[in-house]
Design a protein around this motif. Structure first.
Motif, short mmCIF file in Angstrom:
data_model
loop_
_atom_site.label_atom_id
_atom_site.label_comp_id
_atom_site.label_asym_id
_atom_site.label_seq_id
_atom_site.Cartn_x
_atom_site.Cartn_y
_atom_site.Cartn_z
N GLY A 201 60.79 33.66 13.71
CA GLY A 201 61.16 33.16 12.74
C GLY A 201 59.95 33.09 11.26
O GLY A 201 59.33 34.65 11.30
N PHE A 202 61.00 32.81 10.37
CA PHE A 202 60.23 33.45 9.13
C PHE A 202 59.12 33.50 8.75
O PHE A 202 57.97 34.93 8.43
N GLN A 203 58.03 32.37 8.66
CA GLN A 203 56.62 32.23 9.20
C GLN A 203 55.98 33.66 9.83
O GLN A 203 55.06 34.56 8.80
N LYS A 204 56.04 33.50 11.31
CA LYS A 204 55.61 34.97 12.30
C LYS A 204 56.27 36.29 11.24
O LYS A 204 55.34 36.73 11.00
N ALA A 205 57.15 36.06 10.90
CA ALA A 205 57.38 37.95 10.97
C ALA A 205 56.41 38.43 9.73
O ALA A 205 56.57 38.90 9.38
N MET A 206 56.58 37.25 8.24
CA MET A 206 55.76 37.47 7.30
C MET A 206 54.38 37.83 7.36
O MET A 206 54.12 38.71 7.31
N ALA A 207 53.78 36.82 8.50
CA ALA A 207 52.28 37.26 8.96
C ALA A 207 52.34 38.82 9.08
O ALA A 207 51.84 39.44 8.81
N LEU A 208 53.28 38.70 10.40
CA LEU A 208 53.36 40.34 11.50
C LEU A 208 53.48 41.30 10.57
O LEU A 208 52.89 42.76 10.64
N MET A 209 54.59 41.38 9.45
CA MET A 209 54.63 42.66 8.75
C MET A 209 53.41 42.68 8.04
O MET A 209 53.57 43.62 7.10
N MET A 210 53.27 41.81 6.79
CA MET A 210 51.36 41.66 5.57
C MET A 210 50.59 42.19 6.67
O MET A 210 50.42 43.01 5.88
N LEU A 211 50.64 41.43 7.71
CA LEU A 211 48.98 41.83 7.86
C LEU A 211 49.08 43.58 9.21
O LEU A 211 48.08 43.79 9.42
N GLY A 212 50.42 42.89 9.94
CA GLY A 212 49.92 44.87 10.81
C GLY A 212 49.47 44.56 12.28
O GLY A 212 49.31 45.22 12.30
N ASP A 213 49.66 43.36 12.48
CA ASP A 213 48.92 42.92 13.27
C ASP A 213 49.56 43.93 14.78
O ASP A 213 51.33 43.66 15.56
N LYS A 214 49.05 44.01 15.98
CA LYS A 214 48.88 44.55 17.27
C LYS A 214 49.53 43.90 18.26
O LYS A 214 49.51 42.60 18.04
N VAL A 215 50.86 43.04 18.76
CA VAL A 215 51.19 42.08 19.42
C VAL A 215 52.05 42.79 21.13
O VAL A 215 52.35 43.94 21.06
N THR A 216 51.13 42.37 21.47
CA THR A 216 51.30 43.06 22.71
C THR A 216 52.61 42.11 23.68
O THR A 216 53.36 41.79 22.88
N SER A 217 52.79 42.50 24.47
CA SER A 217 53.91 42.84 25.22
C SER A 217 53.73 41.54 25.54
O SER A 217 55.30 40.70 25.45
N ALA A 218 52.92 40.17 25.99
CA ALA A 218 53.01 39.18 26.66
C ALA A 218 53.16 38.26 25.64
O ALA A 218 54.35 36.93 25.66
N GLU A 219 52.82 38.48 24.18
CA GLU A 219 52.63 37.61 23.82
C GLU A 219 54.33 38.25 22.47
O GLU A 219 54.33 36.51 22.59
N ALA A 220 55.24 38.83 22.78
CA ALA A 220 56.04 38.89 22.36
C ALA A 220 56.70 38.21 23.26
O ALA A 220 58.10 37.88 22.37
N LEU A 221 56.51 38.43 24.74
CA LEU A 221 58.23 37.46 25.12
C LEU A 221 57.12 35.43 24.63
O LEU A 221 58.13 34.94 24.82
N GLN A 222 56.50 35.31 24.95
CA GLN A 222 56.01 34.24 24.46
C GLN A 222 56.59 33.81 22.53
O GLN A 222 56.88 32.91 22.74
N MET A 223 56.87 34.54 21.61
CA MET A 223 57.45 33.95 20.99
C MET A 223 58.53 34.34 20.55
O MET A 223 59.38 34.16 19.57
N GLY A 224 59.29 34.90 22.19
CA GLY A 224 60.49 35.43 21.83
C GLY A 224 60.75 36.65 20.86
O GLY A 224 62.40 36.57 20.88
N MET A 225 60.45 36.78 21.59
CA MET A 225 60.43 38.49 20.12
C MET A 225 61.52 39.26 21.43
O MET A 225 62.11 40.69 21.11
N ILE A 226 61.25 39.26 23.05
CA ILE A 226 61.78 39.92 23.33
C ILE A 226 61.89 39.33 24.87
O ILE A 226 61.83 38.18 24.74
N TYR A 227 62.67 40.05 25.84
CA TYR A 227 63.97 38.76 26.52
C TYR A 227 62.30 39.39 27.63
O TYR A 227 62.07 37.77 28.42
N LYS A 228 61.91 39.68 28.33
CA LYS A 228 61.30 39.80 29.35
C LYS A 228 60.11 40.82 29.52
O LYS A 228 60.79 42.15 28.76
N THR A 229 58.96 40.91 30.19
CA THR A 229 57.99 41.52 30.26
C THR A 229 58.38 42.25 32.22
O THR A 229 58.18 41.07 33.67
#
Length: 259
Positions: A153-181
């Protein structure tokens, strides 16, 4: 020692980023070797699935900053993008075979975005994704601004790119960034099982599905419906379609050949 290791077995092309001493960060040599490995996987008809992963503790830390801060090594950002990263992304997206991004550890900067350009992304439980560009005053590249908003999504992507947050694999899975862990201890085994499954599927149909999804990024509804019709007719002429239907009627497992 090669900075990219390509191993082909069981109809799978395993591409390993192999500069573990610098967390598999890219320099020119590695980028060109990566392109060559992808080209070989594309041209080799025995390869029916591709896996991209990293050696050591990291998947890829992005650009090797030594290359851009040492005058005698410095290729310039235009050359880095146009000759290194952009061709890698274009190859991943246009090879009509499934490409799995197997993120074994930290994926940062261009490393994160190369992973997200893959068709299916899986990660070990200790992996993480970081849009690290803003930390050093740069903008995201390697198609991150194209794929990440479409994934999370636009809002989440903007925040992640501006803030440079570290996204764990569990968080990436939850937000739909990846398929499985997968657990770290069984990560390689699970990736191999996934790749074997893909390599034994109807490769032509998977490739045409990939083309459809690529085109859906810019097509309107009418264009997409027309392309679905065209490619469905193509897939119905394949050996694997005939085998799939025959196996269904005969109540047995199909044996696809990727043709």
């Amino acid at each position: 020692m090669s900075s990219i290791v390509l191993k082909i077995e069981n109809n799978i092309g395993f591409i390993t980023l192999n500069r573990p001493e610098v967390f598999n960060s890219f320099n020119r040599e590695m980028a060109l070797e990566m392109q060559a490995a992808l080209d070989e996987c594309q041209s080799d008809d025995t390869v029916r699935a591709i896996v991209i992963t990293g050696s050591g503790k990291a998947f890829c830390a992005g650009q090797d900053l030594k290359e851009v801060t040492t005058p005698e090594l410095m290729p310039g950002f235009r050359k880095i993008l146009e000759e290194h990263y952009n061709p890698i992304i274009q190859r991943i997206r246009t090879i009509e075979k499934p490409v799995v991004g197997a993120v074994n550890g930290v994926a940062a900067g261009a490393g994160a975005n190369i992973a997200l350009a893959c068709d299916i992304v899986v990660a070990s439980e200790n992996a993480a994704f970081i849009q690290a560009f803003s930390k050093i005053g740069l903008v995201p590249d390697s198609a991150g601004t194209f794929f990440l908003p479409r994934l999370v999504g636009f809002q989440k992507a903007m925040a992640l790119m501006m803030l440079g947050d570290k996204v764990t694999s569990a968080e990436a899975l939850q937000m739909g960034m990846i398929y499985k862990t997968f657990p770290l201890e069984s990560f390689e085994e699970e990736v191999s099982k996934l790749a074997v499954t893909l390599a034994n599927m109807p490769t032509k149909a998977l490739g045409l599905t990939k083309r459809l999804l690529n085109e859906s990024m810019t097509n309107n509804l009418q264009q997409q419906l027309a392309l679905e019709s065209e490619l469905q007719i193509q897939s119905a002429k394949s050996y694997d379609y005939n085998e799939g239907v025959t196996a269904f009627v005969e109540k047995r497992q199909p044996v696809f050949k990727g043709k």
